[in-house]
Scaffold this motif. Structure first.
Motif, mmCIF file in Angstrom:
data_model
loop_
_atom_site.group_PDB
_atom_site.id
_atom_site.type_symbol
_atom_site.label_atom_id
_atom_site.label_comp_id
_atom_site.label_asym_id
_atom_site.label_seq_id
_atom_site.Cartn_x
_atom_site.Cartn_y
_atom_site.Cartn_z
ATOM 1 N N PRO A 34 0.810 -1.228 0.000
ATOM 2 C CA PRO A 34 0.000 0.000 0.000
ATOM 3 C C PRO A 34 0.841 1.275 0.000
ATOM 4 N N SER A 35 2.041 1.213 0.568
ATOM 5 C CA SER A 35 2.891 2.407 0.635
ATOM 6 C C SER A 35 3.357 2.863 -0.743
ATOM 7 N N SER A 36 3.266 1.973 -1.752
ATOM 8 C CA SER A 36 3.723 2.324 -3.100
ATOM 9 C C SER A 36 2.610 2.905 -3.962
ATOM 10 N N ARG A 37 1.434 3.153 -3.375
ATOM 11 C CA ARG A 37 0.301 3.659 -4.157
ATOM 12 C C ARG A 37 0.653 4.969 -4.868
ATOM 13 N N GLN A 38 1.261 5.903 -4.129
ATOM 14 C CA GLN A 38 1.608 7.179 -4.737
ATOM 15 C C GLN A 38 2.645 7.013 -5.840
ATOM 16 N N GLN A 39 3.557 6.074 -5.645
ATOM 17 C CA GLN A 39 4.603 5.845 -6.649
ATOM 18 C C GLN A 39 4.010 5.339 -7.956
ATOM 19 N N LEU A 40 2.985 4.481 -7.891
ATOM 20 C CA LEU A 40 2.469 3.822 -9.077
ATOM 21 C C LEU A 40 1.315 4.560 -9.742
ATOM 22 N N PHE A 41 0.605 5.410 -9.007
ATOM 23 C CA PHE A 41 -0.592 6.033 -9.565
ATOM 24 C C PHE A 41 -0.433 7.515 -9.883
ATOM 25 N N LYS A 42 0.666 8.105 -9.509
ATOM 26 C CA LYS A 42 0.899 9.496 -9.894
ATOM 27 C C LYS A 42 1.828 9.520 -11.111
ATOM 28 N N ARG A 43 1.874 10.655 -11.788
ATOM 29 C CA ARG A 43 2.777 10.795 -12.931
ATOM 30 C C ARG A 43 4.219 10.689 -12.441
ATOM 31 N N PHE A 44 4.987 9.842 -13.124
ATOM 32 C CA PHE A 44 6.335 9.515 -12.647
ATOM 33 C C PHE A 44 7.386 10.299 -13.429
ATOM 34 N N TYR A 45 8.288 10.954 -12.680
ATOM 35 C CA TYR A 45 9.387 11.706 -13.281
ATOM 36 C C TYR A 45 10.701 11.037 -12.870
ATOM 37 N N PRO A 46 11.374 10.340 -13.792
ATOM 38 C CA PRO A 46 12.576 9.569 -13.442
ATOM 39 C C PRO A 46 13.697 10.397 -12.829
ATOM 40 N N SER A 47 13.811 11.659 -13.235
ATOM 41 C CA SER A 47 14.927 12.479 -12.752
ATOM 42 C C SER A 47 14.657 13.122 -11.397
ATOM 43 N N LYS A 48 13.422 13.060 -10.932
ATOM 44 C CA LYS A 48 13.064 13.748 -9.695
ATOM 45 C C LYS A 48 13.664 13.076 -8.472
ATOM 46 N N ASN A 49 13.624 11.737 -8.450
ATOM 47 C CA ASN A 49 14.139 10.974 -7.304
ATOM 48 C C ASN A 49 14.788 9.702 -7.856
ATOM 49 N N SER A 50 16.110 9.729 -8.030
ATOM 50 C CA SER A 50 16.812 8.599 -8.649
ATOM 51 C C SER A 50 16.643 7.285 -7.884
ATOM 52 N N GLN A 114 8.777 4.312 2.858
ATOM 53 C CA GLN A 114 8.372 5.718 2.941
ATOM 54 C C GLN A 114 9.446 6.597 3.565
ATOM 55 N N ASP A 115 10.212 6.043 4.482
ATOM 56 C CA ASP A 115 11.274 6.828 5.128
ATOM 57 C C ASP A 115 12.522 6.900 4.258
ATOM 58 N N GLU A 116 12.896 5.786 3.638
ATOM 59 C CA GLU A 116 14.185 5.703 2.957
ATOM 60 C C GLU A 116 14.172 6.269 1.533
ATOM 61 N N ILE A 117 13.061 6.120 0.816
ATOM 62 C CA ILE A 117 13.043 6.548 -0.585
ATOM 63 C C ILE A 117 12.485 7.966 -0.767
ATOM 64 N N PRO A 118 11.219 8.219 -0.422
ATOM 65 C CA PRO A 118 10.703 9.578 -0.665
ATOM 66 C C PRO A 118 11.366 10.649 0.200
ATOM 67 N N LYS A 119 11.667 10.314 1.453
ATOM 68 C CA LYS A 119 12.189 11.326 2.377
ATOM 69 C C LYS A 119 13.711 11.443 2.323
ATOM 70 N N ARG A 120 14.408 10.332 2.553
ATOM 71 C CA ARG A 120 15.870 10.377 2.679
ATOM 72 C C ARG A 120 16.595 10.166 1.345
ATOM 73 N N LYS A 121 15.875 9.699 0.322
ATOM 74 C CA LYS A 121 16.469 9.410 -0.985
ATOM 75 C C LYS A 121 17.726 8.548 -0.827
ATOM 76 N N ASN A 122 17.539 7.435 -0.140
ATOM 77 C CA ASN A 122 18.638 6.536 0.194
ATOM 78 C C ASN A 122 18.929 5.615 -0.995
ATOM 79 N N PHE A 123 19.979 5.948 -1.740
ATOM 80 C CA PHE A 123 20.324 5.170 -2.935
ATOM 81 C C PHE A 123 20.775 3.761 -2.562
ATOM 82 N N ALA A 124 21.440 3.613 -1.424
ATOM 83 C CA ALA A 124 21.894 2.292 -0.987
ATOM 84 C C ALA A 124 20.703 1.371 -0.732
#
Length: 302
Positions: A34-50, A114-124
């Motif tokens: 369920p936490s990926s709902r925003q990722q999959l249903f909103k318009r996706f911009y590849p360069s916004k959050n690598s 939700q903590d590691e990707i949208p907020k902290r942008k943790n590439f690892a």
């Protein structure tokens, strides 16, 4: 000529059908995550959050790997081929998403998307999720081929593969000198690359041990365990051999912590490449010994 056009039209129809299955996969992904709902249903911009881009496309690449295992059998009729492919694809999607959930629950239980990707942008973190997605897709592709259309065999093989994959990830703390949780909090790419090589190495060994004909479940399980035990005997030899032949020095710096324990200092990216590449290469070489030696009539029969 008419036959060629008919085949072309059929291929176009089947392509559209696979696209519809990807849409089903998208909604199934949202149900289990369920936490990926925003990722999959909103318009996706590849360069916004690598990291988010890597996380999303790892799941797409994984399902693409799985779908390459399935075939359309047109001899029984067009609708039969569609229904057969649909059942196999939906089963694979459910097993794939369930496997990723189990694997990440074992390895990343202290971290949330939700903590590691949208907020902290943790590439690892994203690279570790990418590692799991590709590894699980490869193992599932192997067991689907071995099951040969039998749902009972597939269920047994899936449970067996999940146990083996879970065991494999738990051995990372034994094989590596890197502190997983602490370095992941620090967004260490050295950790992510080291873990990638380690996990994909184990994936090659597990897939190799599972990749043989299933006739009797008991003897199949014994053969899988024996192959893995053989791999565990051969693997350290190749690891030591690679380090010795190419004069690789383990130069991870260690410092004394406040509590008096010895801990590693800041880890360079090159050290992560060293650990991951050595383990991955050694695992590839191990599969040569465990799976590519054909004895034939080398031993005479009396």
């Amino acid at each position: 000529m008419n036959e060629l056009f008919d085949k072309l039209i059929l291929r176009i129809v089947l392509t559209i059908f696979i696209c519809l299955l990807l849409l089903v996969y998208k909604y199934a992904h949202v149900v289990l995550y369920p936490s990926s709902r925003q990722q999959l249903f909103k318009r996706f911009y590849p360069s916004k959050n690598s990291p988010d881009t890597l996380h999303l496309f790892s799941r797409l690449l994984g399902i693409g790997i799985l779908f390459t295992q399935f075939k359309f059998f047109m001899a029984e009729g067009f609708w039969f081929a569609l229904i057969d492919f649909f059942i196999q694809a939906i089963t694979a999607c459910v097993l794939y998403l369930g496997s990723i959930y189990i694997q990440e629950s074992i390895v990343l239980y202290n971290f949330e998307y939700q903590d590691e990707i949208p907020k902290r942008k943790n590439f690892a973190y994203a690279l570790i999720c990418f590692t799991h997605a590709i590894a699980i897709a490869y193992v599932l592709k192997t067991i689907i081929a071995v099951a040969d259309g039998s749902l009972i065999n597939l269920a047994f093989l899936w449970l067996l593969s999940m146990v083996l994959m879970g065991f494999a990830t738990k051995t990372y703390s034994i094989m590596s000198k890197l502190s997983f949780n602490r370095l992941l909090v620090q967004k260490s790419m050295a950790l992510a690359v080291s873990y990638l090589g380690f996990t994909w190495g184990w994936t090659m060994l597990i897939a190799g041990s599972l990749s043989h004909e299933l006739r009797d479940i008991k003897w199949y399980g014994i053969q899988v365990i024996l192959k893995l035990i053989l791999a565990l005997i051969i693997l350290p030899v190749f690891i030591k051999g690679l380090k010795f032949i190419f004069k690789m020095q383990d130069d991870l710096p260690m410092v004394e912590s406040v509590e008096g324990k010895m801990e590693h200092d800041e880890v360079e990216f090159g050290y992560g490449v060293f650990e991951g590449a050595v383990y991955f290469t050694a695992a590839f070489l191990t599969t040569v010994i465990t799976g590519n030696i054909i004895f034939g009539d080398f031993y005479p029969i009396f």
